[in-house]
Motif scaffolding. Sequence first.
Motif, PDB file in Angstrom:
ATOM      1  N   SER A  67      76.189  38.188  28.723  1.00  0.00           N
ATOM      2  CA  SER A  67      75.395  39.008  27.935  1.00  0.00           C
ATOM      3  C   SER A  67      75.570  40.144  27.539  1.00  0.00           C
ATOM      4  O   SER A  67      75.305  40.582  26.457  1.00  0.00           O
ATOM      5  N   ASP A  68      76.559  40.810  28.014  1.00  0.00           N
ATOM      6  CA  ASP A  68      76.990  42.165  27.820  1.00  0.00           C
ATOM      7  C   ASP A  68      78.114  41.708  26.734  1.00  0.00           C
ATOM      8  O   ASP A  68      78.011  42.580  25.571  1.00  0.00           O
ATOM      9  N   ALA A  69      78.762  40.857  26.383  1.00  0.00           N
ATOM     10  CA  ALA A  69      79.875  40.606  25.402  1.00  0.00           C
ATOM     11  C   ALA A  69      79.061  40.186  24.412  1.00  0.00           C
ATOM     12  O   ALA A  69      79.258  40.462  22.854  1.00  0.00           O
ATOM     13  N   ILE A  70      77.963  39.367  24.545  1.00  0.00           N
ATOM     14  CA  ILE A  70      76.835  39.015  23.528  1.00  0.00           C
ATOM     15  C   ILE A  70      76.468  40.414  22.811  1.00  0.00           C
ATOM     16  O   ILE A  70      76.161  40.417  21.582  1.00  0.00           O
ATOM     17  N   ALA A  71      75.922  41.310  23.731  1.00  0.00           N
ATOM     18  CA  ALA A  71      75.063  42.574  23.315  1.00  0.00           C
ATOM     19  C   ALA A  71      76.269  43.112  22.321  1.00  0.00           C
ATOM     20  O   ALA A  71      75.715  44.034  21.214  1.00  0.00           O
ATOM     21  N   HIS A  72      77.396  43.340  22.844  1.00  0.00           N
ATOM     22  CA  HIS A  72      78.405  44.049  22.047  1.00  0.00           C
ATOM     23  C   HIS A  72      78.860  43.477  20.431  1.00  0.00           C
ATOM     24  O   HIS A  72      78.856  44.153  19.546  1.00  0.00           O
ATOM     25  N   SER A  73      78.682  42.232  20.596  1.00  0.00           N
ATOM     26  CA  SER A  73      78.875  41.524  19.261  1.00  0.00           C
ATOM     27  C   SER A  73      77.790  41.813  18.248  1.00  0.00           C
ATOM     28  O   SER A  73      78.109  41.858  17.087  1.00  0.00           O
ATOM     29  N   LEU A  74      76.637  41.869  18.969  1.00  0.00           N
ATOM     30  CA  LEU A  74      75.400  41.912  18.053  1.00  0.00           C
ATOM     31  C   LEU A  74      75.166  43.551  17.672  1.00  0.00           C
ATOM     32  O   LEU A  74      74.681  43.603  16.504  1.00  0.00           O
ATOM     33  N   THR A  75      75.943  44.436  18.156  1.00  0.00           N
ATOM     34  CA  THR A  75      75.921  45.714  17.814  1.00  0.00           C
ATOM     35  C   THR A  75      77.235  46.116  17.232  1.00  0.00           C
ATOM     36  O   THR A  75      77.262  47.462  17.203  1.00  0.00           O
ATOM     37  N   ALA A  76      78.243  45.326  17.082  1.00  0.00           N
ATOM     38  CA  ALA A  76      79.366  45.736  16.224  1.00  0.00           C
ATOM     39  C   ALA A  76      78.892  45.892  14.806  1.00  0.00           C
ATOM     40  O   ALA A  76      77.778  45.720  14.500  1.00  0.00           O
ATOM     41  N   ALA A  77      79.986  46.594  13.970  1.00  0.00           N
ATOM     42  CA  ALA A  77      79.739  46.783  12.542  1.00  0.00           C
ATOM     43  C   ALA A  77      79.229  45.257  12.088  1.00  0.00           C
ATOM     44  O   ALA A  77      79.778  44.372  12.186  1.00  0.00           O
ATOM     45  N   GLU A  78      78.263  45.492  11.289  1.00  0.00           N
ATOM     46  CA  GLU A  78      77.324  44.270  10.642  1.00  0.00           C
ATOM     47  C   GLU A  78      76.905  43.344  11.257  1.00  0.00           C
ATOM     48  O   GLU A  78      76.475  42.144  10.986  1.00  0.00           O
ATOM     49  N   GLY A  79      76.944  43.642  12.639  1.00  0.00           N
ATOM     50  CA  GLY A  79      76.060  42.753  13.808  1.00  0.00           C
ATOM     51  C   GLY A  79      74.551  42.755  13.539  1.00  0.00           C
ATOM     52  O   GLY A  79      73.998  43.749  12.820  1.00  0.00           O
ATOM     53  N   PRO A  80      74.035  41.654  13.819  1.00  0.00           N
ATOM     54  CA  PRO A  80      72.719  41.416  13.488  1.00  0.00           C
ATOM     55  C   PRO A  80      71.378  42.391  14.149  1.00  0.00           C
ATOM     56  O   PRO A  80      70.539  42.509  13.432  1.00  0.00           O
ATOM     57  N   ALA A  81      72.144  43.208  15.123  1.00  0.00           N
ATOM     58  CA  ALA A  81      70.903  44.359  15.784  1.00  0.00           C
ATOM     59  C   ALA A  81      71.110  45.537  15.015  1.00  0.00           C
ATOM     60  O   ALA A  81      70.338  46.339  15.287  1.00  0.00           O
ATOM     61  N   ILE A  82      72.094  45.760  14.034  1.00  0.00           N
ATOM     62  CA  ILE A  82      72.393  46.924  13.742  1.00  0.00           C
ATOM     63  C   ILE A  82      71.126  47.552  12.988  1.00  0.00           C
ATOM     64  O   ILE A  82      70.714  48.790  12.777  1.00  0.00           O
ATOM     65  N   GLY A  83      70.914  46.569  11.858  1.00  0.00           N
ATOM     66  CA  GLY A  83      69.609  47.002  11.010  1.00  0.00           C
ATOM     67  C   GLY A  83      68.361  47.473  11.705  1.00  0.00           C
ATOM     68  O   GLY A  83      67.887  48.553  11.663  1.00  0.00           O
ATOM     69  N   PRO A  84      67.971  46.413  12.632  1.00  0.00           N
ATOM     70  CA  PRO A  84      66.930  46.922  13.619  1.00  0.00           C
ATOM     71  C   PRO A  84      66.858  48.157  14.143  1.00  0.00           C
ATOM     72  O   PRO A  84      65.957  48.974  14.463  1.00  0.00           O
TER      73      PRO A  84
END
Length: 221
Positions: A46-63
């Motif tokens: 889950s930590d690796a997934i969270a890192h990918s979501l919050t990488a540049a252009e990751g889907p969590a960055i906008g929210p």
Amino acid sequence: MERTSRAASSTSELQAFAVGLTGGIGSGKTAVAEMFATLGAAIIDSDAIAHSLTAAEGPAIGPIAREFGDDYIGAEGALDRRKMRERVFRDRSAKARLEAILHPLIREQASKQARAAIGRAPFVLFVVPLLVESRAARDRMGRLLVIDCSQATQVVRVCARSGLDAALVRSIIAQQASRSERLDAADDVLVNEGPLDMLRPRVQRLHSRYCELARERAGCV
């Protein structure tokens, strides 16, 4: 340490035998997961997934930018993890708001990875730091494996690898489930206080046991 039984879980929704791996910060979860991976387990971190979501252009960055402001996004477009870490560990409401963004996205990605693992691995190992804190997540696991060590060991390891202040590390530990809570919830425990090589034979034994349980479960489906 291994307990002999666990209540029936709802892993049928995954159609795969699921093992939850957890432990406090600095306990060695990633290193143990890598050992299981070399033996053939499918690892969903889950930590690796969270890192990918919050990488540049990751889907969590906008929210995240909309919720907390652009100050929490680094110059290259990724989450400023150090700044966010300091914010959420002094502001519980900020922690809840961040989790409300990340957790649904993490669950979606984890489920997708679990489905992709069906048929190519004997079982799925979910690496979830806050697994004990989430009853719903715990109930989806066929076994719960806790990586255990003393708080003093946690502090030394995290300070050495991340350069964080010891007081901040202790604050992070205080906001996680306690050591006793994790041990009470565990089906299996690996104590990680020494060299990692000491864990390999025990990981191998657990891997064999989980493969056996996965075969038994498959025979009942």
